[in-house]
Structures are given as C-alpha cells and as structure tokens.
Motif scaffolding. Structure first.
Motif, mmCIF file in Angstrom:
data_model
loop_
_atom_site.group_PDB
_atom_site.id
_atom_site.type_symbol
_atom_site.label_atom_id
_atom_site.label_comp_id
_atom_site.label_asym_id
_atom_site.label_seq_id
_atom_site.Cartn_x
_atom_site.Cartn_y
_atom_site.Cartn_z
ATOM 1 N N TYR A 139 21.276 47.055 51.290
ATOM 2 C CA TYR A 139 21.040 46.785 49.867
ATOM 3 C C TYR A 139 20.033 45.644 49.714
ATOM 4 C CZ TYR A 139 24.383 49.925 47.697
ATOM 5 O OH TYR A 139 25.029 51.051 47.228
ATOM 6 N N THR A 140 19.249 45.742 48.663
ATOM 7 C CA THR A 140 18.250 44.712 48.363
ATOM 8 C C THR A 140 18.888 43.537 47.634
ATOM 9 O OG1 THR A 140 16.627 46.487 48.078
ATOM 10 C CG2 THR A 140 16.000 44.286 47.306
ATOM 11 N N ALA A 141 19.656 43.850 46.604
ATOM 12 C CA ALA A 141 20.301 42.812 45.793
ATOM 13 C C ALA A 141 21.505 43.410 45.080
ATOM 14 C CB ALA A 141 19.328 42.221 44.777
ATOM 15 N N ILE A 142 22.433 42.546 44.748
ATOM 16 C CA ILE A 142 23.619 42.967 43.983
ATOM 17 C C ILE A 142 23.916 41.902 42.935
ATOM 18 C CG2 ILE A 142 24.545 44.194 45.989
ATOM 19 C CD1 ILE A 142 26.479 41.222 44.917
ATOM 20 N N THR A 143 24.718 42.280 41.942
ATOM 21 C CA THR A 143 25.329 41.280 41.071
ATOM 22 C C THR A 143 26.827 41.455 41.158
ATOM 23 O OG1 THR A 143 25.205 40.187 38.925
ATOM 24 C CG2 THR A 143 25.403 42.598 38.896
ATOM 25 N N ILE A 144 27.562 40.532 40.582
ATOM 26 C CA ILE A 144 29.018 40.613 40.648
ATOM 27 C C ILE A 144 29.572 41.158 39.344
ATOM 28 C CG2 ILE A 144 29.114 38.683 42.283
ATOM 29 C CD1 ILE A 144 30.320 37.004 39.945
ATOM 30 N N GLY A 145 30.703 41.835 39.454
ATOM 31 C CA GLY A 145 31.457 42.258 38.287
ATOM 32 C C GLY A 145 32.707 41.405 38.162
ATOM 33 N N ASN A 146 33.553 41.751 37.222
ATOM 34 C CA ASN A 146 34.777 40.987 37.024
ATOM 35 C C ASN A 146 35.730 41.107 38.205
ATOM 36 O OD1 ASN A 146 34.437 43.489 35.216
ATOM 37 N ND2 ASN A 146 36.629 43.528 35.664
ATOM 38 N N ASN A 147 35.641 42.208 38.980
ATOM 39 C CA ASN A 147 36.539 42.333 40.127
ATOM 40 C C ASN A 147 36.151 41.397 41.263
ATOM 41 O OD1 ASN A 147 38.835 44.574 40.270
ATOM 42 N ND2 ASN A 147 37.297 45.171 38.756
ATOM 43 N N GLU A 148 34.879 41.073 41.382
ATOM 44 C CA GLU A 148 34.497 40.020 42.313
ATOM 45 C C GLU A 148 34.771 38.646 41.702
ATOM 46 O OE1 GLU A 148 32.163 43.605 43.503
ATOM 47 O OE2 GLU A 148 32.270 42.551 41.590
ATOM 48 N N GLY A 149 34.473 38.514 40.410
ATOM 49 C CA GLY A 149 34.451 37.200 39.785
ATOM 50 C C GLY A 149 35.792 36.609 39.448
ATOM 51 N N ILE A 150 36.752 37.429 38.980
ATOM 52 C CA ILE A 150 38.009 36.846 38.501
ATOM 53 C C ILE A 150 39.249 37.409 39.180
ATOM 54 C CG2 ILE A 150 37.123 36.126 36.261
ATOM 55 C CD1 ILE A 150 38.381 38.633 35.041
ATOM 56 N N THR A 151 39.083 38.163 40.273
ATOM 57 C CA THR A 151 40.274 38.593 41.013
ATOM 58 C C THR A 151 40.366 37.907 42.369
ATOM 59 O OG1 THR A 151 39.356 40.518 42.195
ATOM 60 C CG2 THR A 151 40.067 40.862 39.911
ATOM 61 N N LEU A 152 39.379 37.073 42.688
ATOM 62 C CA LEU A 152 39.407 36.315 43.939
ATOM 63 C C LEU A 152 39.626 34.829 43.645
ATOM 64 C CD1 LEU A 152 36.333 37.870 45.815
ATOM 65 C CD2 LEU A 152 38.750 38.193 46.412
#
Length: 453
Positions: A74-87
């Motif tokens: 992958y070149t780039a990604i962004t985060i969603g709520n499952n990355e942001g507020i479940t960890l």
C-alpha cells in the motif's frame, strides 16, 4: 505532458479476511502490469481495515493487519474509528511502527496538539513525469472519545482547509482519503472545489462508476472487501479525466485456498489469546430470548464497574456459553467480540422509567442489529441490575424506593445505546460518561477473576 496514473483503493475491511487473498493477488498483478508500462500506481486504504472482533486482530492488537497492508505494498492509508477509538493509546501509537506505507491523518494529534511522529497531515507524491499528487486525509470527528483515550482530534473541515491551502499551489492533483461518510463527503465537495478526488469510507457506501459532486469526483468501495476500487486518471497539469470503477472480488480468480487462509489467521489469533484467566466449576449458559446466567453476570459486572444507580443491557451481546474448566482470553473474546465500551448516562426518573418499560417489550428479542460496534445478530431480551421493574403495575423501585420522576439517576449501559436510536431518552442525555479503553469483554474478565479470588 499527458500522463496516466492508476489508483486502487479499499475501505472498511473490518478484518473480514475471506476476500483478502483475492484482493492481495489482484493488487500485486495490477501493480506489476502498470509499472511494466512505465505508469505510476497508488494503493490507498481509507480506514477501518482492522476490527477487533477477529481474533487475529485482537491477538496482535492490529499489528497483524499492518503486516497484511505491507505485503500488498500500500502507498498510504488513513485511520477509521476502529483504529482510532477501539485501541488503547499505546496500541494505536505503536500500530504502524513497522509500516512500509504512509499514514495520513490531518486531524489527529497528541495532547497539546503535537503531531505523532508516525502521522502525516498530507503527502505529495511525484510521478515519473514530474507531476505532483497531493494526498491528505481526515477521520470521523469522535472528539470526546479520542480525548478519553489520550488523543486530540480537530474538526475535520477546519483541518482540511489548512491542508488544502498548503497543497493548492504545490500539486497538480489533490486527493482526500475520507473516513467521514457519504454525507460529509458531499458537503466536502461543495465547500472545497479544489479537491479533485474524494475516496470515501465509514458509511460503507459504494459507487460502481464514481459519482460527481460539483467539481469533485467521489469514489468508494463498500465494505468487507467485496469490491476493490480502481481509478484511472489522465493528468495534464490538472486532471482532465477521472474514471472510477469497481472490481467485484467474488468474480476474481482464486490464487489460494481462501478458507484455509482465514483459518490460519484464526489459529494465529487463538494461539495469541490462549491465556487462562480463570477456572469454572460450573458452566455458564446464555439465551437471547430470556435472562440467562451470562447476561445477568455481564449486567452485574457493568454495574460494579460503572457504579450507577441501575444497569440495563441486552442479552444479544452474549454469543457463546462458557464451559467447565479453564477459561481463556480467546473464550471471552468469542463470547463478547464487540468493540463496545460500558458507559453511564444521566436521566430523570421519568425518562429512566420510560426506558425501563420500553425495554420490557418483547419486540426487542428478534430485532436484528447492525453496526454501532455490535457484532452479534439480534438484540435479545433486556436484563437489568439494581432495579425492580413491574410494568403491569407501572412501578419501578430503585434501592427499594419508588422512582422519583423529578430526580436525576445514572443508568449503566453500553455505548451503542448512546449512538443508536433505540432509546431516544438515552441518546438525548446531556451527561454521558464513557469508560475507556475497556471493552465489555475486559469487564467480564475482571468479574470472572473476582469471582475466583
């Protein structure tokens, strides 16, 4: 100088790995094909690639998902709520330590609004012919929840305006990776005509051939890897042609045994979660259509953890029973896979009484529930703790006293009821306290250990 570039994109995989072998093979082949013709290829993911309902993700706290993205270049990604507020904070802060791709999130900050060293507000990619592609990204504005976990989140459109002003004179094309949802994407296209392409996520929408909104093309690829997005772009200083389309993953050829691949990931996660947390001398059963030992135990655990006046949860949260003998983290994860946190809300006695009576309705038992962190199938019967409800006599007792319609009470429950429309009184409450980062399974583990102490 006319130049063709190729963009592939995914979003909202939610750790549904059944389609991943086909996606991985497809992306690898297409990348080799385009690069053999001397053309640039960009591969983006727009968030919620991981989801802790899956034991592979739970066992590695998402790092296994990062490894899969690395393998697919992958070149780039962004985060969603499952990355942001479940960890928990540390786990998100270390999630991309081994990433071979750029992580772009313009509106995520550390305390005192310092940027994490693993986050870029934007990235500018230069093509083989010297044209510049600016990529920025924003994620859903759950500011309060991020703050509780130790992060600061800025309002997406305010942050976006800052980044777009930086990019407008430096690039030949501007792309936004958005984990805001379709309605905010449409608003974004209206407010910021300088954006050439929005690749969207969060609301699981998809466009077979893209959708034009004002001057901006929008693309999105649904959920669970059922589609792979592809966008062909002709560049002549500014994009003159943006052609999105979707490939249906089910129609792609199989390169490996998908079932075996999924089972391998399951086994890896199960091994990582093979830690005994307690021993049971009697099995604990569950039921969705009536109160059961496990549902009652979870309700009691939430009540003790949150210390409200009374607690109310739905039986559909419990997905498996617990058998006699050793109980592992894997067992508790399978029973409660939801990325759901306990919470309390303040209600007047009159509002609380309405909620408790409404929860007695039998219509809830078979009601299908999708989203809001819920990873089960039906709502199930409601159970409560610390309160006596007699709907027939229209009576509610808390701590042995009739409920006072004017008094303020705290209700313990799950965060899904503060986001959903099931109980308007709960959703409208102006005082909500979320207990984070613990999920329901963490509270249940805590309770089971206390029972054996």
């Amino acid at each position: 100088m006319k130049e063709k570039i190729h963009i592939y994109h995914t979003n909202d995989l939610h750790s549904h790995f059944e389609n991943w072998p086909k996606i991985q093979s497809f992306l690898a082949k297409r990348k080799v094909f385009h690069e053999s013709k001397g053309e640039d290829v960009f591969i983006f993911d727009c968030g919620d690639f991981m989801d802790r309902w899956h034991p592979f993700t739970e066992g590695s706290m998402g790092k296994g998902n990062t490894a899969l993205l690395n393998e697919s270049q992958y070149t780039a990604i962004t985060i969603g709520n499952n990355e942001g507020i479940t960890l928990p904070f540390h786990d998100l802060d270390s999630l991309y330590q081994e990433a071979n791709f750029d992580v772009v999130v313009a509106n995520l900050y550390l305390p005192e609004y310092k940027r994490p060293d693993w986050v870029h507000p934007y990235v500018i990619y230069e093509t083989k012919h010297g044209q510049k592609i600016g990529v920025t990204a924003v994620t859903t504005y759950y500011q309060k929840l991020y703050h509780l976990l130790g992060w600061e989140l800025t309002e997406p459109f305010t942050e976006l305006e800052i980044q777009l002003n930086r990019l407008k004179d430096e690039t030949d094309m501007i792309i936004v990776l958005s984990h805001l949802g379709i309605h905010d994407d449409e608003k974004m296209a209206e407010l910021f005509p300088q954006i050439d392409l929005i690749i969207g996520a969060h609301t699981h929408h998809f466009f077979h051939e893209g959708q034009k909104a004002h001057n901006t093309m929008m693309a999105a690829a649904g959920k669970y890897g059922r589609f792979i997005g592809y966008i062909e772009v002709d560049l002549i200083k500014k994009p003159v042609k943006i052609l999105p389309r979707l490939f249906e993953t089910a129609s792609l050829p199989s390169e490996k045994d998908e079932q075996r691949f999924v089972q391998e990931l399951e086994n890896i996660g199960k091994k990582q979660l093979d830690e005994t947390v307690t021993q049971l001398h009697n099995s604990l059963e569950y039921s969705w259509d009536k109160p059961s030992p496990l549902a009652n135990l979870l309700c009691e655990a939430i009540h003790e953890w949150c210390n409200p006046d009374c607690t109310l949860i739905n039986s559909g949260l419990i997905l498996t029973s617990l058998q006699i003998g050793d109980v592992t983290k894997y067992d508790i994860h399978q029973m409660l896979p939801h990325p759901i946190n306990p919470c309390t809300v303040e209600l007047t006695g009159a509002e609380l009484k309405e909620v408790l009576f409404h929860a007695e309705d039998e219509e809830w038992i078979d009601l299908g529930v999708i989203g809001l962190g819920f990873r089960g199938s039906v709502m199930g019967a409601f159970v409560h703790y610390g309160v006596v409800v007699d709907k027939k006599e229209q009576q509610v007792l808390i701590k042995g006293f009739p409920i006072d319609p004017e008094k303020t009470y705290t209700l313990g429950t799950t965060d899904m009821f503060t986001f959903g429309k099931f109980f308007p009184e709960i959703r409208r409450s102006e005082v909500k306290n979320y207990f984070m980062p613990e999920f329901l399974r963490d509270i249940m583990e805590w309770k089971l250990k206390r029972m054996n102490d």
